[in-house]
Write a protein that holds these residues in place. Sequence first.
Motif, short mmCIF file in Angstrom:
data_model
loop_
_atom_site.label_atom_id
_atom_site.label_comp_id
_atom_site.label_asym_id
_atom_site.label_seq_id
_atom_site.Cartn_x
_atom_site.Cartn_y
_atom_site.Cartn_z
N ALA A 519 0.59 -1.82 0.10
CA ALA A 519 -0.03 0.01 -0.35
C ALA A 519 0.81 0.70 0.18
CB ALA A 519 -0.55 -0.07 1.29
N GLU A 520 2.02 0.97 0.34
CA GLU A 520 2.74 2.30 -0.09
C GLU A 520 3.59 2.55 -0.97
OE1 GLU A 520 3.01 4.80 2.34
OE2 GLU A 520 1.18 3.80 3.42
N GLY A 521 3.48 1.86 -2.08
CA GLY A 521 4.64 1.73 -3.46
C GLY A 521 5.79 0.62 -3.31
N GLN A 522 6.00 -0.16 -2.32
CA GLN A 522 6.90 -0.89 -2.56
C GLN A 522 7.05 -1.95 -3.28
OE1 GLN A 522 8.63 -3.06 0.24
NE2 GLN A 522 10.00 -1.60 0.80
N LEU A 523 7.53 -1.75 -4.49
CA LEU A 523 7.53 -3.10 -5.23
C LEU A 523 8.34 -4.66 -4.48
CD1 LEU A 523 5.98 -4.51 -7.41
CD2 LEU A 523 7.80 -3.73 -9.02
N GLY A 524 8.41 -5.98 -4.28
CA GLY A 524 9.08 -6.49 -3.31
C GLY A 524 9.48 -7.75 -4.54
N VAL A 525 9.96 -8.74 -4.09
CA VAL A 525 10.08 -9.66 -4.32
C VAL A 525 11.44 -11.06 -3.44
CG1 VAL A 525 11.99 -9.50 -6.19
CG2 VAL A 525 11.10 -11.39 -6.36
N GLY A 526 10.81 -11.93 -3.02
CA GLY A 526 11.52 -11.93 -1.61
C GLY A 526 11.50 -10.59 -0.32
N GLU A 527 13.00 -10.69 -0.24
CA GLU A 527 13.68 -9.33 0.96
C GLU A 527 14.37 -8.50 -0.04
OE1 GLU A 527 17.31 -10.11 3.19
OE2 GLU A 527 17.86 -12.24 1.76
N ARG A 528 13.80 -8.57 -1.18
CA ARG A 528 14.41 -7.60 -1.93
C ARG A 528 13.81 -6.56 -2.27
NH1 ARG A 528 19.27 -8.34 0.52
NH2 ARG A 528 20.14 -9.23 0.07
N CYS A 529 13.81 -5.86 -3.11
CA CYS A 529 13.31 -4.57 -3.92
C CYS A 529 14.00 -3.78 -5.46
CB CYS A 529 13.59 -3.39 -3.03
SG CYS A 529 12.18 -3.26 -2.00
N VAL A 530 11.95 -3.41 -6.81
CA VAL A 530 12.24 -3.35 -7.35
C VAL A 530 12.14 -2.08 -7.11
CG1 VAL A 530 11.50 -3.93 -9.95
CG2 VAL A 530 11.50 -5.19 -8.49
N ASN A 531 13.29 -0.94 -7.78
CA ASN A 531 13.94 -0.15 -8.71
C ASN A 531 13.51 0.29 -10.26
OD1 ASN A 531 12.95 2.81 -8.86
ND2 ASN A 531 14.36 3.09 -6.33
N ALA A 532 13.58 1.35 -10.82
CA ALA A 532 14.00 1.76 -12.18
C ALA A 532 14.57 2.60 -12.97
CB ALA A 532 12.54 1.18 -13.16
N ASP A 533 15.33 2.78 -13.82
CA ASP A 533 15.95 4.44 -14.33
C ASP A 533 14.97 4.34 -15.64
OD1 ASP A 533 17.61 2.70 -15.31
OD2 ASP A 533 19.41 3.20 -14.63
N THR A 534 15.97 5.02 -16.05
CA THR A 534 15.14 5.49 -17.48
C THR A 534 15.60 4.17 -18.42
OG1 THR A 534 16.68 6.68 -17.99
CG2 THR A 534 14.57 7.36 -17.62
N ASP A 535 16.63 2.79 -18.40
CA ASP A 535 16.84 2.36 -19.42
C ASP A 535 16.90 1.18 -18.81
OD1 ASP A 535 18.41 4.26 -20.51
OD2 ASP A 535 19.96 5.15 -18.80
N HIS A 536 16.67 0.51 -17.95
CA HIS A 536 16.28 -1.06 -16.98
C HIS A 536 15.48 -0.89 -15.31
CE1 HIS A 536 20.83 -0.68 -18.70
NE2 HIS A 536 19.84 -1.84 -19.06
N MET A 537 15.03 -2.19 -15.82
CA MET A 537 14.25 -2.10 -13.75
C MET A 537 15.22 -3.32 -13.29
SD MET A 537 10.20 -4.24 -13.97
CE MET A 537 9.48 -4.19 -12.16
N LYS A 538 15.70 -2.96 -12.13
CA LYS A 538 16.17 -3.63 -11.41
C LYS A 538 16.04 -3.36 -10.11
CE LYS A 538 19.95 -0.03 -13.02
NZ LYS A 538 21.20 1.17 -12.86
N LEU A 539 16.59 -5.23 -9.75
CA LEU A 539 16.60 -5.79 -8.16
C LEU A 539 17.86 -4.83 -7.59
CD1 LEU A 539 15.24 -7.67 -6.80
CD2 LEU A 539 17.16 -9.35 -7.62
N VAL A 540 16.85 -4.21 -6.52
CA VAL A 540 18.31 -3.54 -5.56
C VAL A 540 17.70 -4.29 -3.98
CG1 VAL A 540 18.17 -1.96 -7.04
CG2 VAL A 540 16.45 -1.74 -5.07
N PHE A 541 18.52 -3.71 -3.26
CA PHE A 541 18.55 -3.49 -1.98
C PHE A 541 17.16 -3.24 -1.37
CE2 PHE A 541 22.94 -4.87 -2.96
CZ PHE A 541 22.80 -6.51 -1.83
N CYS A 542 17.06 -3.56 -0.29
CA CYS A 542 15.56 -2.60 0.05
C CYS A 542 15.82 -1.37 0.89
CB CYS A 542 14.44 -3.33 0.85
SG CYS A 542 13.38 -4.75 -0.03
#
Length: 600
Positions: A519-542
């Motif tokens: 509900a707060e806009g965090q897109l997660g998979v397992g214990e990690r988070c997903v973010n993006a820039d204009t070039d890629h969608m990225k798996l990042v550390f939350c």
Amino acid sequence: MKVIGLKKARVIKICIAVTIFICILTFFLPKPKGNDASLGSALANKLNAVHLILGRGECSRRQGAVFKKDILGNFEPQPTDTVREGPGENGKAHYARPEDQNEVAQVMMEYGINLVVSDQIAMDRSIPDKRLPECKYWQYPKDLPTTSVIIVFHNEGWSTLLRTIHSVLNRSPPQFLKEVVLVDDFSDKENLKGDLEDYIRQFGQKVRLFRNKQREGLIRSRTYGAEYSTGDVIVFLDAHCEVNANWLPPLLSPIYVNRTIMTVPVIDGIDKDNFEYRPVYQGETHFRGIFEWGMLYKETELPEEEAKKRKYHSEPYKSPTHAGGLFAMNREYFLELGAYDPGLLVWGGENFELSFKIWQCGGSIEWVPCSRVGHIYRGFMPYSFGKLVEKRKGPVVTINYKRVVEVWMDDYKEYFYTREPMARQYDHGDISGQLAIKERLQCKSFKWFMDNVAYDVLYKFPLLPKNLFWGEIRSMLTGQCLDTMSSHPPSIVGMSHCHGSGGNQMFHVDNSMIFRLNAEGQLGVGERCVNADTDHMKLVFCTLGTVDGPWEYNPTSKLLFHKQHQKCLELSHDKGTLNLQPCNSASNGQKWIFRELVVK
């Protein structure tokens, strides 16, 4: 002298009064009903509660360790000028010869440990003393409890197992080390049969061997080991360890004062490739065990609230949880608590089950900086679990976690299901026996545990907002799904075939493809988070301490919107790549469907 005499008289009067109270309590308590296999009838438990109170009070007159500056501790090893030379001595790295590399590759696949190097190192090699300087000046009680060191193994490497045994025998005061109990969990390697029995015969009754008649897994085998043992205290070690200087008295001393304390040594690392012995923790900062809401074990710096309770930096300190592999407990207390939940399979979750049970049912856990044990961390599990897990639908470790949260976490279990939405569907089996133990011991709530013990969990892992959507994220352009490819961040999120394109019912689901949007806009998979820039969608550390994120999903337009960049996620039709583009509700490349999965 007169004042001292009066104090002693007062203590005697208190003890007499408590004794009378016990007699009255015994008379009026209801008689226990039925059998209790874990040594605890209603009467026994009430009296045990009184015993615990006495154990902490004046009547016991038990004093733990005493620090004496510049006076060498009473169990410290005597200084020596002898310099040992040879492969791996003083914990130094040792390397295999170039001509042995083929054999190295073979044993690494078989054991997950470089047995070629291990076999070239002495069974009783020297290792560096990595303790805090303060640790050498503690005086420990001379009548510490007797100890059984329990080592469970399954197809363990010959030299790593024996080096563990030798290190325990060589670095433990013999008057406290009653026995080393080996529990063979149905190994099938020939040298672990007759050869092992012949080898340990040299140690007499100091080393005893028990063999499971079928594969039981680590958790149940440890409980068997506790039942086989005869020492007052049980110490569990993995089968590839080396204990450090004066490791045992610091573990026993807190239990000597209070039988309901579990003690945990500081774990050093032994390199699986070259057997170098080195600390895992750098500097003098203390850490303690916590968890995140997917029930992954984590560690965090000792809070100031706990640090200031101690006079010396090397003193033991309280911890909410432990890693699970290495610890000490009063044997009878371990069994009174029901030992490990017998419904837990193989390994995983047992550290949380025992931690929660100890804290919520009147005990405590202490980490002991002056007890250090080296441990080999393998890169992978080199054996399968066979018939133990073949009938389970879902990951065994996750099912174990579910048993633990259903018994001990009360309403907080919902945060586990938020983090692991598939787990709600898994069958965790019958937990009535564990709930009965919880009722019998009159255990405190998980809220009490969080408020009073594990409050620092929330510093890094706040309570999770509810999921708005979860499941596979399927592209309406190609029918493929987002996939992290089980990679480690920072990495690029890609596309792959969805689970079972013919339907959404699955026996086993690859968690690298299960996403959740809260509900707060965090897109997660397992214990990690997903973010993006204009070039890629990225798996990042939350980001620790946060639960929010940059994403919004509109189930009507099916657009996945990035609030920071004010753009939508798009799958390129020609290149098959993911990036952010100006939102276009007419483009199938920007349309995504969250699809929940169902386990048959």
